[in-house]
Scaffold this motif. Structure first.
Motif, short mmCIF file in Angstrom:
data_model
loop_
_atom_site.label_atom_id
_atom_site.label_comp_id
_atom_site.label_asym_id
_atom_site.label_seq_id
_atom_site.Cartn_x
_atom_site.Cartn_y
_atom_site.Cartn_z
N ALA A 184 0.85 -1.21 0.00
CA ALA A 184 0.00 0.00 0.00
C ALA A 184 0.88 1.26 0.00
O ALA A 184 0.61 2.23 -0.72
N HIS A 185 1.94 1.19 0.81
CA HIS A 185 2.86 2.33 0.90
C HIS A 185 3.46 2.67 -0.47
O HIS A 185 3.42 3.83 -0.91
N PHE A 186 3.98 1.67 -1.15
CA PHE A 186 4.62 1.94 -2.44
C PHE A 186 3.60 2.34 -3.51
O PHE A 186 3.91 3.15 -4.38
N MET A 187 2.40 1.78 -3.42
CA MET A 187 1.35 2.21 -4.36
C MET A 187 1.04 3.69 -4.14
O MET A 187 0.94 4.46 -5.08
N SER A 188 0.90 4.08 -2.86
CA SER A 188 0.53 5.47 -2.61
C SER A 188 1.66 6.43 -2.95
O SER A 188 1.44 7.58 -3.27
N LEU A 189 2.89 5.92 -2.91
CA LEU A 189 4.03 6.77 -3.33
C LEU A 189 4.10 6.92 -4.84
O LEU A 189 4.91 7.68 -5.36
N GLY A 190 3.27 6.13 -5.55
CA GLY A 190 3.24 6.27 -7.01
C GLY A 190 4.11 5.28 -7.76
O GLY A 190 4.42 5.49 -8.94
N TYR A 191 4.48 4.19 -7.12
CA TYR A 191 5.28 3.16 -7.81
C TYR A 191 4.34 2.24 -8.58
O TYR A 191 4.20 1.06 -8.25
N ASN A 192 3.69 2.78 -9.57
CA ASN A 192 2.61 2.04 -10.23
C ASN A 192 2.81 1.85 -11.74
O ASN A 192 1.90 1.37 -12.42
N GLN A 193 3.95 2.24 -12.24
CA GLN A 193 4.19 2.05 -13.68
C GLN A 193 5.14 0.87 -13.89
O GLN A 193 5.63 0.27 -12.94
N TYR A 194 5.39 0.56 -15.16
CA TYR A 194 6.23 -0.60 -15.48
C TYR A 194 7.53 -0.61 -14.67
O TYR A 194 8.22 0.40 -14.57
N ALA A 195 7.83 -1.79 -14.15
CA ALA A 195 9.15 -1.99 -13.55
C ALA A 195 10.15 -2.23 -14.68
O ALA A 195 9.75 -2.55 -15.80
#
Ligand code: PMP
Ligand code: GLN
Length: 384
Positions: free
Chosen positions: A52-63
């Motif tokens: 949840a933390h990383f999603m909310s930080l915006g880590y949501n595009q292609y790795a």
């Protein structure tokens, strides 16, 4: 002309996987599901909080295609910590959508038509279809109950000019056995002057019992140079539904693996990768896993040994096999069906892991369950 609907199947003899069949049957009959291997408890709340933390930080595009660098570094550190071996995160580690994908892509990347692949049965059921769809040929060696050991001299006799790969799996699903250092040395000697690859399925790498170590193919210099090691965070972090795994291989093999991976998947869920990487900062997360599951194994075994089932020692994985020949002469397939419908406990027939459905009256139970579930199932099994 309209579409006739006639297609030539690429896998004409392949049936629905036994895991789907048994989990479906368990749900239909409200049975305790000890068939398909997955925990009935949650992962650590800290781990899901990290997602949840990383999603909310915006880590949501292609790795990045081979995986988030932080996670590859953590995998490298983990392997070094446990096995004392170095894998270069940049060139030798790839994050995959579970071990299943790692296996399938390894088979696709390395097998040519008519290549032979040695499979050791009972064998996890995703190896064969990946071999067949790539037009290669399975060559079988059978391990038998109750010891499920390998006579490497007999395996050696299966090697021909066409042998391209051997698949090993330790800790072993479904039998719960471990390959010993003696096994690994014999395998290494056997392959020495050949170009045969090893696909080493190590998804239960952190689950071994009674103080025994996991003999990874990475520990043996010559094996390491020819091995594609496949593993999964699903087993280690109680997150089978996330489908995040990894593949280790020397650079030349990783290059070929990634050629296929980049077009089959490209990259794996970004926030999951970041969360797992951060979580692995604490090695206790994986180092405590054997003790955690050993307590469950012992609890479940305490019921089996009091029952008319005859448990086969489980030395690793979260499975235990049991012989039911003292209870019934039914086929193992029929037996698990009755067990699910009449007694409300689902298990897996071990014959499903043999090409010829070799039936030794042995079924597999998954004990990755809460104590409450294990007590409930244990009491039912003792009453049979
Ligand atoms: N290999 C073995 C031996 C397994 O038991 C499993 C099971 N889950 C896999 C591969 C696949 O792992 P994943 O769920 O990460 O695809
Ligand atoms: N590996 C799990 C098992 O052996 C199942 C995985 C799956 O359902 N494909 O039970």
């Amino acid at each position: 002309m309209t579409f006739s609907g006639n297609i030539a199947s690429k896998l004409p003899a392949t049936e629905t996987t036994i895991f789907t069949i048994m989990s479906r049957l368990a749900a239909e009959h409200q049975a305790i599901n000890l068939s398909q291997g997955f925990p009935d408890f949650s992962c650590q709340p800290a781990l899901s909080a990290l997602v949840a933390h990383f999603m909310s930080l915006g880590y949501n595009q292609y790795a990045p295609m081979p995986g988030v660098a932080y996670l590859r570094e953590q995998v490298s550190a983990m392997r070094k910590e446990i096995h004392g071996v170095e894998y270069n995160p940049e060139t030798e580690i790839t994050i995959t959508a579970g071990a299943t994908q790692g296996i399938y892509i390894a088979l696709s990347a390395f097998l040519h038509e008519n290549d032979e692949v040695i499979i050791i049965e009972p064998a996890y059921d995703s190896y064969l279809p990946g071999i067949l769809i790539n037009k290669a040929k399975p060559v079988y060696y059978q391990m038998l109950a109750p010891d499920y050991t390998i006579d490497w001299k007999q395996v050696m006799k299966l090697i021909t000019q066409r042998t391209r790969m051997i698949i090993i799996n330790t800790p072993h699903n479904p039998t719960g056995t471990l390959l010993t250092s003696g096994d690994m040395q014999q395998l290494e000697r056997m392959l020495k002057d050949t170009d045969i690859l090893v696909l080493s399925d190590e998804v239960y790498e952190h689950i071994t019992y009674d103080g025994q170590v996991h003999e990874s193919a990475s520990r043996y210099t010559d094996l390491r140079s020819r091995s594609i090691v496949v593993s999964s965070f699903g087993k280690t972090l109680h997150t089978t539904g996330w489908k995040v795994g990894y593949v280790l291989a020397p650079e030349n093999l990783s290059n070929e693996f990634r050629k296929v991976f980049q077009y089959a998947q490209f990259s794996v869920s970004t926030p999951m990768q970041w969360a797992i990487a951060q979580f692995l900062e604490d090695p206790a997360q994986y180092k405590g896993l054997s003790a955690f599951y050993e307590a469950k194994r012992d609890l479940f075994n305490s019921y089996l040994t009091r029952s008319r089932f005859k448990p086969i020692p489980s030395r690793g994985t979260y499975f235990v096999c049991a012989d039911y020949s003292g209870i019934s002469r039914m086929s193992d397939r029929k037996f698990v069906e009755r067990l699910t419908k009449d007694h409300k406990v689902a298990a897996i027939p071990v014959s499903a892991f043999y090409k010829n459905k070799h039936d030794q009256k042995v079924i597999r139970f998954c004990f990755a369950k809460s104590e409450e579930t294990l007590h409930k199932a244990g009491e039912i099994l003792c009453a049979i």
